[in-house]
Design a protein around this motif. Structure first.
Motif, PDB file in Angstrom:
ATOM      1  N   ARG A 104       0.835  -1.206   0.000  1.00 47.45           N
ATOM      2  CA  ARG A 104       0.000   0.000   0.000  1.00 47.45           C
ATOM      3  C   ARG A 104       0.863   1.246   0.000  1.00 47.45           C
ATOM      4  O   ARG A 104       1.831   1.359   0.750  1.00 47.45           O
ATOM      5  CB  ARG A 104      -0.912   0.017   1.226  1.00 47.45           C
ATOM      6  CG  ARG A 104      -1.873   1.212   1.243  1.00 47.45           C
ATOM      7  CD  ARG A 104      -2.712   1.261   2.505  1.00 47.45           C
ATOM      8  NE  ARG A 104      -1.924   1.612   3.680  1.00 47.45           N
ATOM      9  CZ  ARG A 104      -1.628   2.856   4.034  1.00 47.45           C
ATOM     10  NH1 ARG A 104      -2.028   3.883   3.288  1.00 47.45           N
ATOM     11  NH2 ARG A 104      -0.919   3.097   5.118  1.00 47.45           N
ATOM     12  N   ASN A 107      -3.509   5.706  -1.167  1.00 45.72           N
ATOM     13  CA  ASN A 107      -4.742   4.989  -1.530  1.00 45.72           C
ATOM     14  C   ASN A 107      -4.540   4.112  -2.762  1.00 45.72           C
ATOM     15  O   ASN A 107      -5.507   3.756  -3.443  1.00 45.72           O
ATOM     16  CB  ASN A 107      -5.891   5.976  -1.765  1.00 45.72           C
ATOM     17  CG  ASN A 107      -5.620   6.871  -2.971  1.00 45.72           C
ATOM     18  OD1 ASN A 107      -4.503   6.959  -3.451  1.00 45.72           O
ATOM     19  ND2 ASN A 107      -6.658   7.554  -3.430  1.00 45.72           N
ATOM     20  N   ALA A 108      -3.288   3.748  -3.050  1.00 46.24           N
ATOM     21  CA  ALA A 108      -2.976   2.844  -4.151  1.00 46.24           C
ATOM     22  C   ALA A 108      -2.419   1.532  -3.602  1.00 46.24           C
ATOM     23  O   ALA A 108      -1.671   1.519  -2.625  1.00 46.24           O
ATOM     24  CB  ALA A 108      -1.963   3.481  -5.105  1.00 46.24           C
ATOM     25  N   ARG A 178      -4.034  -1.101  -8.012  1.00 50.50           N
ATOM     26  CA  ARG A 178      -5.473  -0.932  -7.799  1.00 50.50           C
ATOM     27  C   ARG A 178      -5.730   0.158  -6.764  1.00 50.50           C
ATOM     28  O   ARG A 178      -4.843   0.511  -5.982  1.00 50.50           O
ATOM     29  CB  ARG A 178      -6.101  -2.256  -7.336  1.00 50.50           C
ATOM     30  CG  ARG A 178      -6.068  -3.333  -8.420  1.00 50.50           C
ATOM     31  CD  ARG A 178      -6.509  -4.677  -7.861  1.00 50.50           C
ATOM     32  NE  ARG A 178      -6.678  -5.641  -8.927  1.00 50.50           N
ATOM     33  CZ  ARG A 178      -5.697  -6.316  -9.504  1.00 50.50           C
ATOM     34  NH1 ARG A 178      -4.455  -6.127  -9.097  1.00 50.50           N
ATOM     35  NH2 ARG A 178      -5.944  -7.170 -10.479  1.00 50.50           N
ATOM     36  N   GLU A 179      -6.951   0.621  -6.757  1.00 49.93           N
ATOM     37  CA  GLU A 179      -7.343   1.650  -5.807  1.00 49.93           C
ATOM     38  C   GLU A 179      -7.785   1.015  -4.492  1.00 49.93           C
ATOM     39  O   GLU A 179      -8.477  -0.008  -4.473  1.00 49.93           O
ATOM     40  CB  GLU A 179      -8.501   2.469  -6.380  1.00 49.93           C
ATOM     41  CG  GLU A 179      -8.995   3.559  -5.435  1.00 49.93           C
ATOM     42  CD  GLU A 179     -10.229   4.249  -5.955  1.00 49.93           C
ATOM     43  OE1 GLU A 179     -10.683   5.220  -5.316  1.00 49.93           O
ATOM     44  OE2 GLU A 179     -10.763   3.822  -7.005  1.00 49.93           O
ATOM     45  N   ARG A 181     -10.173   1.350  -1.610  1.00 48.55           N
ATOM     46  CA  ARG A 181     -11.409   2.042  -1.270  1.00 48.55           C
ATOM     47  C   ARG A 181     -11.845   1.686   0.154  1.00 48.55           C
ATOM     48  O   ARG A 181     -11.874   0.506   0.515  1.00 48.55           O
ATOM     49  CB  ARG A 181     -12.521   1.658  -2.226  1.00 48.55           C
ATOM     50  CG  ARG A 181     -12.268   2.026  -3.675  1.00 48.55           C
ATOM     51  CD  ARG A 181     -13.500   1.710  -4.511  1.00 48.55           C
ATOM     52  NE  ARG A 181     -13.265   1.904  -5.932  1.00 48.55           N
ATOM     53  CZ  ARG A 181     -14.175   1.663  -6.869  1.00 48.55           C
ATOM     54  NH1 ARG A 181     -15.383   1.205  -6.521  1.00 48.55           N
ATOM     55  NH2 ARG A 181     -13.885   1.855  -8.142  1.00 48.55           N
ATOM     56  N   ALA A 454      -5.745   1.521 -11.065  1.00 52.00           N
ATOM     57  CA  ALA A 454      -5.794   2.963 -10.931  1.00 52.00           C
ATOM     58  C   ALA A 454      -5.054   3.656 -12.042  1.00 52.00           C
ATOM     59  O   ALA A 454      -5.418   4.723 -12.486  1.00 52.00           O
ATOM     60  CB  ALA A 454      -5.244   3.385  -9.567  1.00 52.00           C
ATOM     61  N   ASP A 455      -3.943   3.089 -12.520  1.00 51.39           N
ATOM     62  CA  ASP A 455      -3.151   3.750 -13.544  1.00 51.39           C
ATOM     63  C   ASP A 455      -3.099   2.974 -14.843  1.00 51.39           C
ATOM     64  O   ASP A 455      -2.274   3.242 -15.711  1.00 51.39           O
ATOM     65  CB  ASP A 455      -1.730   3.999 -13.032  1.00 51.39           C
ATOM     66  CG  ASP A 455      -1.029   2.695 -12.720  1.00 51.39           C
ATOM     67  OD1 ASP A 455      -1.697   1.648 -12.844  1.00 51.39           O
ATOM     68  OD2 ASP A 455       0.153   2.716 -12.376  1.00 51.39           O
TER      69      ASP A 455
END
Length: 470
Positions: A104, A107-108, A178-179, A181, A454-455
């Motif tokens: 981590r 938030n990624a 990934r994000e 959440r 996410a990217d």
């Protein structure tokens, strides 16, 4: 939004294995499960080295842009550590380990994956498998030769094609971002859990048990009650928003290390209930029964002869009580009776079990379990199929050597027949393919992820996939 992880990790040697070759790590920034392979010594060394190489990443020094590269670099360092250890200790040659890790950064979540350990994401009450198994059976599913339902019971379902090993070949893991959440729950596990507990049961447990420690413990016990024949390791982590928590309600930041990388790696199984757990406990008791209870009783019976105590002080010359010499044999008989009854119950249970293995150079169906209790062998070949082991591919022979468990005699016969048929079909297909085609190389992971990267990072494709037995 200030993101953090609330995590828990547990690992258990299981009901069959003599040592725990799994390792797990859970910290405020890093989650890892590693399932070692390569024999009694090699597997636990491999998974421990993987954890040792990755653990230094558990800090706040990684930006979202470089977290993925740091994770990949640490995994490559672990591979080099395995190569070096095998060169120094030749008896460990051939060891390897799966690796499923999440790092981590804010938030990624950067993820790396090799092997058949798994990562699951529970989002909005729906559980999805995020990783793709690097196994021979998954290759058959990807190429449309079998269905996912058939893969769950395929005899080669544990044949791993990509692992972190001591061979000098750089097998790039699946990498993605990934994000994170708030409200998401992540679960990483070895196949000791995912191979024995259905995804419906996993989803129900992860959805209904709010506390991460309690949830991890319940998942572990579900695997043991299901009769898992492997080590079991589980990491559960919740994504939380610290800004929404009350003061003092934030998650712990103390790392948790479990399995062979932990100090208590030799701890016995924590199985609580179920026929398999009770039988394993009784067989273990019958095997390890020694003379200590009898010796203790004899010591008590002779502790105060001739008016002396244990310290040799004979100042009190009053005659001592008459020693009760009958205590020792009565206690001994009682202990032996309990152990004998337990051992008999355990033995009867083993004779209701079946598996597929090798006998007289042939594929054979066995009654019992592939182990022994002292001088007593707990399995017997009851049917030879006539299929010669020498005619089968090496990876099939390795799987037979490790044995393939079955639920009944008919199930064992069916598994043996399917194993031989699938091996012959694979051999026939391989001989028909053009030269230079890598028939056993699985295609790049194209499974649609429930949480989009996410990217937009796309996991690199692997070009070399040598089989490796777990």
């Amino acid at each position: 939004m200030n993101i953090a992880l609330r995590y828990a990790a547990v690992s258990d040697v299981g009901l069959v294995r003599s040592n725990n070759q799994d390792s797990g790590y859970a910290g405020p920034h890093l989650l890892v499960v590693a399932d070692g392979m390569g024999g009694h010594a090699g597997g636990d060394v491999a998974s421990s080295l993987a954890i040792a190489a990755l653990a230094p990443l558990d800090g706040e020094s990684h930006g979202p842009d470089d977290a993925l590269s740091h994770l990949e670099s640490s995994i490559d360092s672990a591979r080099l550590d395995l190569v070096e250890r095998s060169e120094v200790t030749p008896e460990l040659a051939g060891m390897g380990t799966t690796v499923t890790a999440i790092l981590r950064s804010g938030n990624a979540l950067a993820m790396a994956h090799l092997g058949d350990s798994r990562a699951y994401l529970l989002r909005d009450g729906v559980l999805n498998q995020v990783t793709t198994d690097h196994t021979f059976v998954q290759h058959l599913v990807d190429t449309g030769r079998i269905t996912p339902e058939e893969a769950e019971y395929h005899p080669q379902r544990n044949v791993v094609m990509r692992v972190l090993g001591d061979f000098d070949v750089d097998l790039t893991p699946d990498m993605s971002v990934r994000e994170a959440r708030p409200g998401d729950r992540w679960m990483l596990c070895s196949d000791g859990l995912s191979g024995f507990v259905s995804i419906e049961t996993l989803e129900h447990t992860l959805s209904t048990v709010a506390d991460t420690d309690e949830c991890a413990d319940q998942l572990l016990q579900l695997a043991l009650r299901a009769g898992s024949t492997d080590n079991v390791t589980v990491v559960v982590a919740d994504v939380v928003d610290l800004d929404t928590l009350a003061d003092g309600a934030g998650p712990s930041t103390v790392p948790v290390v479990v399995g062979s990388a932990a100090i208590d790696r030799d701890r016995p199984t924590s199985a609580q209930d179920g026929p398999a757990a009770r039988a394993a406990t009784l067989v273990a008791a019958a095997t390890s029964a020694g003379d200590s209870p009898e010796a203790s009783a004899e010591d008590a019976a002779h502790a105060s002869q001739d008016g002396t105590d244990a310290t040799g002080d004979d100042s009190d010359v009053r005659p001592g009580k008459r020693p009760r010499r009958w205590i020792a044999p009565v206690v001994t008989i009682a202990i032996l009776g309990v152990v004998g009854a337990g051992g008999l119950y355990g033995y009867r249970w083993t004779q209701d079990q079946y598996y597929v293995g090798v006998s007289d150079g042939q594929v054979a169906v066995f009654r019992g379990i592939p182990t022994s209790a002292g001088p007593l062998t707990l399995s017997t070949p009851i049917e030879l199929t006539g299929d010669k082991v020498d005619d089968l591919p090496p990876y099939v022979v390795d799987r037979l050597t490790e044995t393939i468990s079955a639920t009944s005699f008919d199930d064992a016969r069916d598994r043996a027949a399917r194993l031989v048929a699938d091996a012959q079909a694979e051999t026939d297909t391989s001989t028909q393919e053009p030269a230079g085609t890598a028939a056993t190389t699985p295609p790049a992971d194209t499974t649609t992820d429930p949480a989009a990267p996410a990217d937009g990072t796309v996991p690199p494709e692997t070009t070399t996939d040598p089989p490796a037995a777990p």
